[in-house]
Design a protein around this motif. Structure first.
Motif, PDB file in Angstrom:
ATOM      1  N   THR A 229       0.843  -1.193   0.000  1.00 40.96           N
ATOM      2  CA  THR A 229       0.000   0.000   0.000  1.00 40.96           C
ATOM      3  C   THR A 229       0.880   1.244   0.000  1.00 40.96           C
ATOM      4  OG1 THR A 229      -0.126  -0.017   2.417  1.00 40.96           O
ATOM      5  CG2 THR A 229      -1.878  -1.171   1.230  1.00 40.96           C
ATOM      6  N   PRO A 230       0.351   2.365  -0.439  1.00 40.40           N
ATOM      7  CA  PRO A 230       1.143   3.608  -0.453  1.00 40.40           C
ATOM      8  C   PRO A 230       1.645   3.966   0.952  1.00 40.40           C
ATOM      9  CG  PRO A 230      -0.882   3.892  -1.688  1.00 40.40           C
ATOM     10  CD  PRO A 230      -0.968   2.557  -1.020  1.00 40.40           C
ATOM     11  N   ALA A 231       2.787   4.617   1.004  1.00 43.06           N
ATOM     12  CA  ALA A 231       3.442   4.929   2.279  1.00 43.06           C
ATOM     13  C   ALA A 231       2.545   5.758   3.192  1.00 43.06           C
ATOM     14  CB  ALA A 231       4.753   5.651   2.023  1.00 43.06           C
ATOM     15  N   ALA A 232       1.729   6.609   2.631  1.00 40.10           N
ATOM     16  CA  ALA A 232       0.867   7.460   3.450  1.00 40.10           C
ATOM     17  C   ALA A 232      -0.223   6.660   4.167  1.00 40.10           C
ATOM     18  CB  ALA A 232       0.220   8.532   2.580  1.00 40.10           C
ATOM     19  N   GLN A 233      -0.580   5.498   3.630  1.00 42.39           N
ATOM     20  CA  GLN A 233      -1.643   4.678   4.208  1.00 42.39           C
ATOM     21  C   GLN A 233      -1.123   3.546   5.088  1.00 42.39           C
ATOM     22  OE1 GLN A 233      -3.827   3.288   0.849  1.00 42.39           O
ATOM     23  NE2 GLN A 233      -4.731   5.282   0.387  1.00 42.39           N
ATOM     24  N   ARG A 234       0.173   3.337   5.094  1.00 48.36           N
ATOM     25  CA  ARG A 234       0.741   2.216   5.849  1.00 48.36           C
ATOM     26  C   ARG A 234       0.854   2.533   7.332  1.00 48.36           C
ATOM     27  NH1 ARG A 234       6.084   0.140   2.994  1.00 48.36           N
ATOM     28  NH2 ARG A 234       6.179  -0.980   4.951  1.00 48.36           N
ATOM     29  N   ASP A 235       0.768   1.507   8.137  1.00 47.56           N
ATOM     30  CA  ASP A 235       0.970   1.636   9.578  1.00 47.56           C
ATOM     31  C   ASP A 235       2.249   0.864   9.916  1.00 47.56           C
ATOM     32  OD1 ASP A 235       0.885   1.825  12.290  1.00 47.56           O
ATOM     33  OD2 ASP A 235      -1.080   0.875  12.527  1.00 47.56           O
ATOM     34  N   ALA A 236       3.375   1.560   9.866  1.00 44.49           N
ATOM     35  CA  ALA A 236       4.681   0.918  10.050  1.00 44.49           C
ATOM     36  C   ALA A 236       4.820   0.329  11.444  1.00 44.49           C
ATOM     37  CB  ALA A 236       5.796   1.924   9.784  1.00 44.49           C
ATOM     38  N   GLN A 237       4.259   0.985  12.452  1.00 41.49           N
ATOM     39  CA  GLN A 237       4.355   0.455  13.813  1.00 41.49           C
ATOM     40  C   GLN A 237       3.621  -0.878  13.931  1.00 41.49           C
ATOM     41  OE1 GLN A 237       2.935   3.650  16.283  1.00 41.49           O
ATOM     42  NE2 GLN A 237       5.026   4.362  16.677  1.00 41.49           N
ATOM     43  N   HIS A 238       2.465  -0.965  13.308  1.00 37.07           N
ATOM     44  CA  HIS A 238       1.705  -2.217  13.337  1.00 37.07           C
ATOM     45  C   HIS A 238       2.467  -3.318  12.600  1.00 37.07           C
ATOM     46  CE1 HIS A 238      -1.718  -4.875  13.560  1.00 37.07           C
ATOM     47  NE2 HIS A 238      -1.712  -5.016  12.236  1.00 37.07           N
ATOM     48  N   GLU A 239       3.029  -2.993  11.447  1.00 38.13           N
ATOM     49  CA  GLU A 239       3.808  -3.976  10.679  1.00 38.13           C
ATOM     50  C   GLU A 239       4.997  -4.473  11.492  1.00 38.13           C
ATOM     51  OE1 GLU A 239       4.916  -2.163   7.001  1.00 38.13           O
ATOM     52  OE2 GLU A 239       2.843  -1.832   6.393  1.00 38.13           O
ATOM     53  N   ASN A 240       5.720  -3.555  12.131  1.00 39.28           N
ATOM     54  CA  ASN A 240       6.863  -3.949  12.949  1.00 39.28           C
ATOM     55  C   ASN A 240       6.429  -4.778  14.152  1.00 39.28           C
ATOM     56  OD1 ASN A 240       8.695  -2.705  11.269  1.00 39.28           O
ATOM     57  ND2 ASN A 240       8.670  -0.782  12.412  1.00 39.28           N
ATOM     58  N   GLY A 241       5.279  -4.448  14.714  1.00 42.96           N
ATOM     59  CA  GLY A 241       4.747  -5.236  15.823  1.00 42.96           C
ATOM     60  C   GLY A 241       4.425  -6.660  15.408  1.00 42.96           C
ATOM     61  N   LEU A 242       3.868  -6.816  14.205  1.00 49.75           N
ATOM     62  CA  LEU A 242       3.568  -8.157  13.689  1.00 49.75           C
ATOM     63  C   LEU A 242       4.855  -8.980  13.538  1.00 49.75           C
ATOM     64  CD1 LEU A 242       0.957  -7.318  10.898  1.00 49.75           C
ATOM     65  CD2 LEU A 242       0.503  -8.233  13.170  1.00 49.75           C
ATOM     66  N   LEU A 243       5.892  -8.330  12.994  1.00 47.78           N
ATOM     67  CA  LEU A 243       7.171  -9.024  12.821  1.00 47.78           C
ATOM     68  C   LEU A 243       7.801  -9.378  14.164  1.00 47.78           C
ATOM     69  CD1 LEU A 243       8.616  -6.928   9.889  1.00 47.78           C
ATOM     70  CD2 LEU A 243       7.876  -9.310   9.794  1.00 47.78           C
ATOM     71  N   LEU A 244       7.709  -8.471  15.128  1.00 50.04           N
ATOM     72  CA  LEU A 244       8.252  -8.741  16.450  1.00 50.04           C
ATOM     73  C   LEU A 244       7.528  -9.905  17.112  1.00 50.04           C
ATOM     74  CD1 LEU A 244      10.128  -7.885  18.796  1.00 50.04           C
ATOM     75  CD2 LEU A 244       8.242  -6.466  19.602  1.00 50.04           C
ATOM     76  N   ASN A 245       6.203  -9.926  17.010  1.00 49.16           N
ATOM     77  CA  ASN A 245       5.431 -11.026  17.592  1.00 49.16           C
ATOM     78  C   ASN A 245       5.813 -12.361  16.964  1.00 49.16           C
ATOM     79  OD1 ASN A 245       4.079  -9.281  19.274  1.00 49.16           O
ATOM     80  ND2 ASN A 245       2.277  -9.132  17.977  1.00 49.16           N
ATOM     81  N   ARG A 246       6.011 -12.372  15.654  1.00 48.01           N
ATOM     82  CA  ARG A 246       6.412 -13.613  14.989  1.00 48.01           C
ATOM     83  C   ARG A 246       7.778 -14.073  15.472  1.00 48.01           C
ATOM     84  NH1 ARG A 246       7.409 -13.481   8.725  1.00 48.01           N
ATOM     85  NH2 ARG A 246       9.293 -12.487   9.490  1.00 48.01           N
ATOM     86  N   SER A 247       8.723 -13.149  15.578  1.00 46.91           N
ATOM     87  CA  SER A 247      10.067 -13.502  16.035  1.00 46.91           C
ATOM     88  C   SER A 247      10.054 -13.993  17.476  1.00 46.91           C
ATOM     89  CB  SER A 247      11.007 -12.309  15.903  1.00 46.91           C
ATOM     90  OG  SER A 247      11.137 -11.942  14.557  1.00 46.91           O
ATOM     91  N   MET A 248       9.263 -13.352  18.307  1.00 47.09           N
ATOM     92  CA  MET A 248       9.183 -13.766  19.707  1.00 47.09           C
ATOM     93  C   MET A 248       8.566 -15.157  19.839  1.00 47.09           C
ATOM     94  SD  MET A 248      10.589 -11.667  21.645  1.00 47.09           S
ATOM     95  CE  MET A 248      11.454 -10.205  21.188  1.00 47.09           C
ATOM     96  N   LEU A 249       7.583 -15.451  19.016  1.00 48.25           N
ATOM     97  CA  LEU A 249       6.995 -16.796  19.054  1.00 48.25           C
ATOM     98  C   LEU A 249       7.988 -17.846  18.556  1.00 48.25           C
ATOM     99  CD1 LEU A 249       3.315 -16.186  17.941  1.00 48.25           C
ATOM    100  CD2 LEU A 249       4.118 -17.013  20.148  1.00 48.25           C
TER     101      LEU A 249
END
Length: 97
Positions: free
Chosen positions: A21-41
């Motif tokens: 999605t375009p950069a203006a519509q992205r939620d980078a914090q949410h995306e990074n949180g998803l990646l962090l949760n996956r790594s932690m699991l």
């Protein structure tokens, strides 16, 4: 409930669509949180496998850690794990496998 939590709060194939999605519509914090949760699991699974001495599961977990180490520049760790897994399957005698 667990399936809903996993679908909504752990990085999966939908993350690829989110990043297109375009950069203006992205939620980078949410995306990074998803990646962090996956790594932690993944870490939690490896830790649990080590605590229960489940060698097959440890071996499976190592396969997921190799690309993460390479992506973060930890090539010695990645190469050592790759070397170990190759020797385990192709070099060591049957009693050590």
């Amino acid at each position: 409930m667990a399936c809903t939590l996993a679908r909504n709060y752990i990085a999966n194939h939908q993350l690829r669509h989110m990043r297109r999605t375009p950069a203006a519509q992205r939620d980078a914090q949410h995306e990074n949180g998803l990646l962090l949760n996956r790594s932690m699991l993944q870490y939690e699974e490896l830790s649990y496998a080590m605590n229960t001495r489940d060698i097959g599961r440890i071996e499976t977990c190592l396969v997921t850690w190799i690309p993460m180490f390479k992506a973060t520049g930890k090539h010695k760790y990645a190469n050592t794990m790759t070397d170990f897994l190759c020797k385990l399957h192709f070099v060591y005698p049957e009693g050590l496998k």
